[in-house]
Design an enzyme around this catalytic site. Sequence first.
Site, PDB file in Angstrom:
ATOM      1  N   ASP A   1     -30.820-108.637 -18.879  1.00 38.79           N
ATOM      2  CA  ASP A   1     -29.662-107.349 -19.670  1.00 38.79           C
ATOM      3  C   ASP A   1     -28.421-107.512 -18.559  1.00 38.79           C
ATOM      4  O   ASP A   1     -28.065-105.950 -18.398  1.00 38.79           O
ATOM      5  CB  ASP A   1     -30.369-105.810 -19.550  1.00 38.79           C
ATOM      6  CG  ASP A   1     -30.987-105.507 -17.940  1.00 38.79           C
ATOM      7  OD1 ASP A   1     -31.072-106.696 -17.387  1.00 38.79           O
ATOM      8  OD2 ASP A   1     -31.463-104.435 -18.407  1.00 38.79           O
TER       9      ASP A   1
ATOM     10  N   GLU B   1     -28.679-106.987 -15.432  1.00 41.29           N
ATOM     11  CA  GLU B   1     -29.434-106.247 -14.318  1.00 41.29           C
ATOM     12  C   GLU B   1     -29.829-107.245 -12.897  1.00 41.29           C
ATOM     13  O   GLU B   1     -29.706-108.551 -13.277  1.00 41.29           O
ATOM     14  CB  GLU B   1     -30.538-105.955 -14.436  1.00 41.29           C
ATOM     15  CG  GLU B   1     -30.997-104.452 -13.444  1.00 41.29           C
ATOM     16  CD  GLU B   1     -32.931-103.778 -13.800  1.00 41.29           C
ATOM     17  OE1 GLU B   1     -33.886-104.275 -12.876  1.00 41.29           O
ATOM     18  OE2 GLU B   1     -32.401-103.398 -14.790  1.00 41.29           O
TER      19      GLU B   1
ATOM     20  N   GLN C   1      -8.010 -94.243  -6.213  1.00 42.57           N
ATOM     21  CA  GLN C   1      -8.644 -92.824  -6.947  1.00 42.57           C
ATOM     22  C   GLN C   1      -8.653 -92.455  -5.139  1.00 42.57           C
ATOM     23  O   GLN C   1      -9.886 -91.780  -5.339  1.00 42.57           O
ATOM     24  CB  GLN C   1     -10.256 -92.723  -7.434  1.00 42.57           C
ATOM     25  CG  GLN C   1      -9.135 -93.320  -9.397  1.00 42.57           C
ATOM     26  CD  GLN C   1     -11.097 -93.683 -10.324  1.00 42.57           C
ATOM     27  OE1 GLN C   1     -10.860 -92.419  -9.762  1.00 42.57           O
ATOM     28  NE2 GLN C   1     -10.912 -94.661 -10.761  1.00 42.57           N
TER      29      GLN C   1
ATOM     30  N   HIS D   1      -5.565 -98.778   0.363  1.00 44.30           N
ATOM     31  CA  HIS D   1      -4.324 -98.102  -1.051  1.00 44.30           C
ATOM     32  C   HIS D   1      -4.002 -96.844   0.068  1.00 44.30           C
ATOM     33  O   HIS D   1      -2.237 -96.143   0.496  1.00 44.30           O
ATOM     34  CB  HIS D   1      -4.753 -97.767  -2.417  1.00 44.30           C
ATOM     35  CG  HIS D   1      -3.850 -97.085  -2.470  1.00 44.30           C
ATOM     36  ND1 HIS D   1      -3.083 -98.027  -3.262  1.00 44.30           N
ATOM     37  CD2 HIS D   1      -4.032 -95.725  -3.707  1.00 44.30           C
ATOM     38  CE1 HIS D   1      -2.137 -97.821  -4.060  1.00 44.30           C
ATOM     39  NE2 HIS D   1      -2.283 -95.876  -4.183  1.00 44.30           N
TER      40      HIS D   1
ATOM     41  N   LYS E   1      10.088 -94.705  -8.842  1.00 40.34           N
ATOM     42  CA  LYS E   1       9.830 -94.374  -9.977  1.00 40.34           C
ATOM     43  C   LYS E   1       9.402 -93.324 -10.338  1.00 40.34           C
ATOM     44  O   LYS E   1       8.618 -92.878  -9.863  1.00 40.34           O
ATOM     45  CB  LYS E   1       9.062 -95.782 -10.590  1.00 40.34           C
ATOM     46  CG  LYS E   1       7.188 -95.479  -9.370  1.00 40.34           C
ATOM     47  CD  LYS E   1       7.253 -97.371  -9.909  1.00 40.34           C
ATOM     48  CE  LYS E   1       5.285 -96.757  -8.922  1.00 40.34           C
ATOM     49  NZ  LYS E   1       4.319 -97.921  -9.570  1.00 40.34           N
TER      50      LYS E   1
ATOM     51  N   ARG F   1       5.909 -92.191 -13.602  1.00 36.97           N
ATOM     52  CA  ARG F   1       5.510 -93.012 -14.948  1.00 36.97           C
ATOM     53  C   ARG F   1       5.637 -91.400 -15.718  1.00 36.97           C
ATOM     54  O   ARG F   1       5.387 -90.599 -14.882  1.00 36.97           O
ATOM     55  CB  ARG F   1       4.342 -93.412 -13.631  1.00 36.97           C
ATOM     56  CG  ARG F   1       3.950 -94.485 -13.598  1.00 36.97           C
ATOM     57  CD  ARG F   1       2.707 -94.217 -12.791  1.00 36.97           C
ATOM     58  NE  ARG F   1       2.907 -96.323 -11.588  1.00 36.97           N
ATOM     59  CZ  ARG F   1       2.739 -97.105 -11.918  1.00 36.97           C
ATOM     60  NH1 ARG F   1       2.740 -97.640 -12.877  1.00 36.97           N
ATOM     61  NH2 ARG F   1       2.388 -97.690 -10.864  1.00 36.97           N
TER      62      ARG F   1
ATOM     63  N   ASP G   1       4.227-104.208  -1.446  1.00 37.39           N
ATOM     64  CA  ASP G   1       3.337-103.030  -1.577  1.00 37.39           C
ATOM     65  C   ASP G   1       1.192-103.789  -0.870  1.00 37.39           C
ATOM     66  O   ASP G   1       1.247-105.569  -1.190  1.00 37.39           O
ATOM     67  CB  ASP G   1       3.024-103.373  -2.872  1.00 37.39           C
ATOM     68  CG  ASP G   1       2.455-102.116  -3.449  1.00 37.39           C
ATOM     69  OD1 ASP G   1       2.378-101.121  -3.006  1.00 37.39           O
ATOM     70  OD2 ASP G   1       3.267-101.397  -4.737  1.00 37.39           O
TER      71      ASP G   1
ATOM     72  N   ALA H   1       1.430-105.593 -13.090  1.00 37.20           N
ATOM     73  CA  ALA H   1       2.629-106.686 -12.170  1.00 37.20           C
ATOM     74  C   ALA H   1       3.959-105.785 -12.488  1.00 37.20           C
ATOM     75  O   ALA H   1       4.603-106.135 -12.632  1.00 37.20           O
ATOM     76  CB  ALA H   1       2.732-107.746 -12.692  1.00 37.20           C
TER      77      ALA H   1
END
Length: 309
Positions: free
Chosen positions: A38, A40, A97, A130, A192, A194, A218, A224
């Site tokens: 499965d 795992e 995040q 990030h 930019k 969004r 970056d 991209a």
Amino acid sequence: MSQQVKIFAGNASRELGEQIAAAYGIQPGDLSIQRFADTELGPSFNESVRGCAVFLIQSTNPPAENLMELALMVDAAKRASAYKVNVVMPYMGYARQDRKDKPRVSIGAKVVANMIQSVGADRLMTCDLHAGQIQGFYDIPVDHLDGSTVTAPYIKSLNLDNLIFASPDVGGVVRTRAFAKKFGAEIVVCDKMRLRANEIASMQVIGDVTGMNVVLVDDIVDTAGTICKAAELLMERGAKSVRAVITHPVLSGPAHERIQNSVLEELVVTDTIPLKQENPKIKVISLAPLFAQAIHNVVSHESISSLFV
């Protein structure tokens, strides 16, 4: 007496892990990862790690499965009486995040931090987060290495005249300025807007690039779209050439095709994430020597500040 060092690589970073071990001067450790019907996962060490300083190499992309594999590897090492379990996560999934930017969303980077700490990791080593403040999500030491340590010398080797650096968005200005500082060069910004994730509505250039050789800087290139649109816009504004330096080549969906068909001279990336396919426009520079040096300095209790300052 210094602890014996053992370096093991998960499935996401098998090649990089082997290169780090080779650069450190040891054989990579013997690790099996069983996969049940499965899907795992069940990692097991095929050699003793008792009393050893264990370094587990695993980028977490695609994040969910590789993150779970890493957590199980840490747990297995702790239960096998390793002296210290050090997580080496060249690319940290969910790092985008890093805050609540709208109501009722998770802070994925904090969830990852809780996971890594809850299974018993003693230290985290990573590269070009990030957002640097993610280090504050951890209550264990975090070694935040700087990818420009290996990419900047390559750009210098090109001997480009009229060199200027560009940030593909406002959020990357600090990163771009730090890179440009190594060359004593100026920066411009591509601003930019969004409408939704991975989709750009409009973009404009703040600064003059006429007759300049531009290097976009970056941390991540995903689909991209941003980097290719920024390169196109810079050429329209009179740039002589445009290339990009990125640490983490996530390269999802149409990324390879976009880069191939873009005005970019080349895309310089590191090997935090293995490329899924060959691309003549992409140049890969290995971070293995950097991570091996960081591991050496951690084990020998030497400063590693020179690797990220």
